[in-house]
Write a protein that holds these residues in place. Sequence first.
Motif, PDB file in Angstrom:
ATOM      1  N   GLN A 123       0.838  -1.233  -0.075  1.00 13.15           N
ATOM      2  CA  GLN A 123       0.048   0.118  -0.105  1.00 13.15           C
ATOM      3  C   GLN A 123       0.856   1.039  -0.094  1.00 13.15           C
ATOM      4  OE1 GLN A 123      -3.572   0.276   2.755  1.00 13.15           O
ATOM      5  NE2 GLN A 123      -2.652  -1.681   3.434  1.00 13.15           N
ATOM      6  N   ASN A 124       1.990   1.188   0.677  1.00 14.74           N
ATOM      7  CA  ASN A 124       2.717   2.457   0.714  1.00 14.74           C
ATOM      8  C   ASN A 124       3.439   2.634  -0.552  1.00 14.74           C
ATOM      9  OD1 ASN A 124       4.436   0.168   1.104  1.00 14.74           O
ATOM     10  ND2 ASN A 124       5.812   1.089   2.466  1.00 14.74           N
ATOM     11  N   ILE A 125       3.865   1.833  -1.387  1.00 15.54           N
ATOM     12  CA  ILE A 125       4.465   2.056  -2.488  1.00 15.54           C
ATOM     13  C   ILE A 125       3.412   2.573  -3.551  1.00 15.54           C
ATOM     14  CG2 ILE A 125       5.895   1.028  -4.335  1.00 15.54           C
ATOM     15  CD1 ILE A 125       7.224   1.322  -1.502  1.00 15.54           C
ATOM     16  N   VAL A 126       1.923   2.138  -3.486  1.00 16.23           N
ATOM     17  CA  VAL A 126       1.092   2.658  -4.113  1.00 16.23           C
ATOM     18  C   VAL A 126       0.825   4.133  -3.793  1.00 16.23           C
ATOM     19  CG1 VAL A 126      -1.475   2.613  -4.542  1.00 16.23           C
ATOM     20  CG2 VAL A 126      -0.329   0.439  -4.199  1.00 16.23           C
ATOM     21  N   MET A 127       0.836   4.542  -2.719  1.00 19.95           N
ATOM     22  CA  MET A 127       1.055   5.826  -2.205  1.00 19.95           C
ATOM     23  C   MET A 127       2.163   6.593  -2.830  1.00 19.95           C
ATOM     24  SD  MET A 127      -1.817   6.310  -0.299  1.00 19.95           S
ATOM     25  CE  MET A 127      -1.721   7.532   0.538  1.00 19.95           C
ATOM     26  N   LEU A 128       3.443   6.049  -2.857  1.00 13.80           N
ATOM     27  CA  LEU A 128       4.688   6.680  -3.211  1.00 13.80           C
ATOM     28  C   LEU A 128       4.129   7.228  -4.755  1.00 13.80           C
ATOM     29  CD1 LEU A 128       7.375   7.503  -3.361  1.00 13.80           C
ATOM     30  CD2 LEU A 128       8.161   5.032  -3.619  1.00 13.80           C
ATOM     31  N   GLY A 129       3.950   6.193  -5.520  1.00 11.81           N
ATOM     32  CA  GLY A 129       3.369   6.437  -6.758  1.00 11.81           C
ATOM     33  C   GLY A 129       2.463   7.744  -7.029  1.00 11.81           C
ATOM     34  N   THR A 130       1.555   7.644  -6.410  1.00 11.49           N
ATOM     35  CA  THR A 130       0.428   8.677  -6.370  1.00 11.49           C
ATOM     36  C   THR A 130       1.167  10.109  -5.992  1.00 11.49           C
ATOM     37  OG1 THR A 130      -1.339   7.342  -5.828  1.00 11.49           O
ATOM     38  CG2 THR A 130      -1.767   9.284  -5.792  1.00 11.49           C
ATOM     39  N   THR A 131       1.776  10.166  -5.040  1.00 13.68           N
ATOM     40  CA  THR A 131       2.605  11.287  -4.685  1.00 13.68           C
ATOM     41  C   THR A 131       3.659  11.767  -5.450  1.00 13.68           C
ATOM     42  OG1 THR A 131       2.611  10.529  -2.327  1.00 13.68           O
ATOM     43  CG2 THR A 131       4.274  12.061  -2.710  1.00 13.68           C
ATOM     44  N   VAL A 132       4.490  10.816  -6.293  1.00 15.16           N
ATOM     45  CA  VAL A 132       5.293  11.104  -7.341  1.00 15.16           C
ATOM     46  C   VAL A 132       4.608  11.916  -8.280  1.00 15.16           C
ATOM     47  CG1 VAL A 132       6.846  10.344  -8.948  1.00 15.16           C
ATOM     48  CG2 VAL A 132       7.183   9.503  -6.643  1.00 15.16           C
ATOM     49  N   LYS A 133       3.497  11.338  -8.898  1.00 13.40           N
ATOM     50  CA  LYS A 133       2.654  11.908  -9.873  1.00 13.40           C
ATOM     51  C   LYS A 133       2.335  13.265  -9.569  1.00 13.40           C
ATOM     52  CE  LYS A 133       0.442  11.603 -13.798  1.00 13.40           C
ATOM     53  NZ  LYS A 133       1.063  11.107 -15.031  1.00 13.40           N
ATOM     54  N   ALA A 134       1.645  13.438  -8.083  1.00 16.82           N
ATOM     55  CA  ALA A 134       1.191  14.840  -7.798  1.00 16.82           C
ATOM     56  C   ALA A 134       2.299  15.915  -7.649  1.00 16.82           C
ATOM     57  CB  ALA A 134       0.477  14.718  -6.464  1.00 16.82           C
ATOM     58  N   LEU A 135       3.480  15.471  -7.592  1.00 15.37           N
ATOM     59  CA  LEU A 135       4.509  16.359  -7.442  1.00 15.37           C
ATOM     60  C   LEU A 135       5.195  16.918  -8.446  1.00 15.37           C
ATOM     61  CD1 LEU A 135       6.321  15.059  -4.014  1.00 15.37           C
ATOM     62  CD2 LEU A 135       5.240  17.439  -4.229  1.00 15.37           C
ATOM     63  N   GLY A 136       4.961  15.943  -9.588  1.00 14.13           N
ATOM     64  CA  GLY A 136       5.352  15.980 -11.003  1.00 14.13           C
ATOM     65  C   GLY A 136       6.659  15.746 -11.203  1.00 14.13           C
ATOM     66  N   ILE A 137       7.190  14.642 -10.424  1.00 12.24           N
ATOM     67  CA  ILE A 137       8.860  14.193 -10.277  1.00 12.24           C
ATOM     68  C   ILE A 137       8.872  12.843 -10.888  1.00 12.24           C
ATOM     69  CG2 ILE A 137       9.608  15.966  -8.580  1.00 12.24           C
ATOM     70  CD1 ILE A 137       8.948  13.687  -6.579  1.00 12.24           C
ATOM     71  N   GLU A 138       8.361  12.716 -11.826  1.00 12.53           N
ATOM     72  CA  GLU A 138       8.373  11.358 -12.429  1.00 12.53           C
ATOM     73  C   GLU A 138       9.708  10.865 -13.140  1.00 12.53           C
ATOM     74  OE1 GLU A 138       3.943  12.538 -13.429  1.00 12.53           O
ATOM     75  OE2 GLU A 138       6.128  13.544 -13.230  1.00 12.53           O
ATOM     76  N   ASP A 164      14.488   8.215 -11.006  1.00 16.10           N
ATOM     77  CA  ASP A 164      14.449   6.468 -11.485  1.00 16.10           C
ATOM     78  C   ASP A 164      14.009   6.093  -9.854  1.00 16.10           C
ATOM     79  OD1 ASP A 164      14.724   3.923 -11.935  1.00 16.10           O
ATOM     80  OD2 ASP A 164      16.834   4.152 -12.630  1.00 16.10           O
ATOM     81  N   TRP A 165      12.593   6.192  -9.836  1.00 13.72           N
ATOM     82  CA  TRP A 165      11.956   5.854  -8.519  1.00 13.72           C
ATOM     83  C   TRP A 165      12.128   4.147  -8.459  1.00 13.72           C
ATOM     84  CZ3 TRP A 165      11.487   9.090  -5.287  1.00 13.72           C
ATOM     85  CH2 TRP A 165      11.554  10.446  -5.557  1.00 13.72           C
ATOM     86  N   ILE A 166      12.002   3.234  -9.471  1.00 16.77           N
ATOM     87  CA  ILE A 166      12.202   1.807  -9.700  1.00 16.77           C
ATOM     88  C   ILE A 166      13.518   1.412  -9.016  1.00 16.77           C
ATOM     89  CG2 ILE A 166      11.953  -0.323 -11.245  1.00 16.77           C
ATOM     90  CD1 ILE A 166       9.383   1.746 -11.225  1.00 16.77           C
ATOM     91  N   LYS A 167      14.583   1.932  -9.465  1.00 16.57           N
ATOM     92  CA  LYS A 167      15.870   1.834  -8.888  1.00 16.57           C
ATOM     93  C   LYS A 167      15.803   1.913  -7.325  1.00 16.57           C
ATOM     94  CE  LYS A 167      20.832   3.235  -8.971  1.00 16.57           C
ATOM     95  NZ  LYS A 167      21.280   4.478  -8.408  1.00 16.57           N
ATOM     96  N   LEU A 168      15.303   3.174  -6.741  1.00 15.29           N
ATOM     97  CA  LEU A 168      15.150   3.601  -5.125  1.00 15.29           C
ATOM     98  C   LEU A 168      14.554   2.501  -4.702  1.00 15.29           C
ATOM     99  CD1 LEU A 168      15.054   7.314  -5.869  1.00 15.29           C
ATOM    100  CD2 LEU A 168      16.912   5.756  -4.605  1.00 15.29           C
ATOM    101  N   ILE A 169      13.294   1.930  -5.151  1.00 10.74           N
ATOM    102  CA  ILE A 169      12.537   0.943  -4.458  1.00 10.74           C
ATOM    103  C   ILE A 169      13.308  -0.164  -4.345  1.00 10.74           C
ATOM    104  CG2 ILE A 169      10.532  -0.506  -4.990  1.00 10.74           C
ATOM    105  CD1 ILE A 169       9.021   2.069  -6.460  1.00 10.74           C
ATOM    106  N   LYS A 170      13.837  -0.687  -5.442  1.00 10.83           N
ATOM    107  CA  LYS A 170      14.744  -1.764  -5.167  1.00 10.83           C
ATOM    108  C   LYS A 170      15.814  -1.843  -4.398  1.00 10.83           C
ATOM    109  CE  LYS A 170      13.493  -3.677  -9.934  1.00 10.83           C
ATOM    110  NZ  LYS A 170      14.186  -4.115 -11.235  1.00 10.83           N
ATOM    111  N   GLU A 171      16.309  -0.593  -4.294  1.00 12.91           N
ATOM    112  CA  GLU A 171      17.522  -0.427  -3.432  1.00 12.91           C
ATOM    113  C   GLU A 171      16.810  -0.458  -1.800  1.00 12.91           C
ATOM    114  OE1 GLU A 171      20.383   2.175  -6.378  1.00 12.91           O
ATOM    115  OE2 GLU A 171      19.461   3.151  -4.638  1.00 12.91           O
TER     116      GLU A 171
END
Length: 189
Positions: free
Chosen positions: A144-159, A162-169
């Motif tokens: 759930q928290n990572i779903v929230m992360l995706g929505t937040t990234v979109k709202a801030l316009g910071i797509e 490389d969020w995928i790399k950070l999630i994996k790290e």
Amino acid sequence: MVKSLLLVGVGGQGTILVSRILSEGLVNEGYDVKMSEIHGMAQRGGSVTTQIKFGEKVHSPSINVGEADVLVAFEKVEAARHITQLKKGGTLIVNDEEMYPLPVLAGLEEYPMGVIEELNDKIENIKVINARHIAEELGETRAQNIVMLGTTVKALGIENIDWIKLIKENLPNRVHEVNVKAFEQGLNL
């Protein structure tokens, strides 16, 4: 220009993990970032609040009343509790999730009804999501928290980061695939 981001939730929801991933991504992008965490008996289901400010030059992470550009609430009563910190015209992202505090579980108090409706009446720019439902469909409620992360990234316009790399790290290998999908679902909401 400095942006203010307030993340609120209940202990165990992954609020702090999301805050750390966001901060790391923003630092990697070259922003000056300041972050502070407040844990109110977080391990026992208490409130968790994280304040993040980022921009060219940031002096303090503190977000005062009416100052948050974006308020991300992992639980709806926490959204109501912290709504005064959202600036006029700011964005509220709220997970339609109920986490019952101890007094409610013990039958001493009732969980407030109509929280989302009340927030809808007060806030012009509100995004209500059901992160639990999305995470359950992916087979991992804890995402759930990572779903929230995706929505937040979109709202801030910071797509562009490389969020995928950070999630994996920041997460174990065994949950990479489901969390990448959770992030993408949140981003596309």
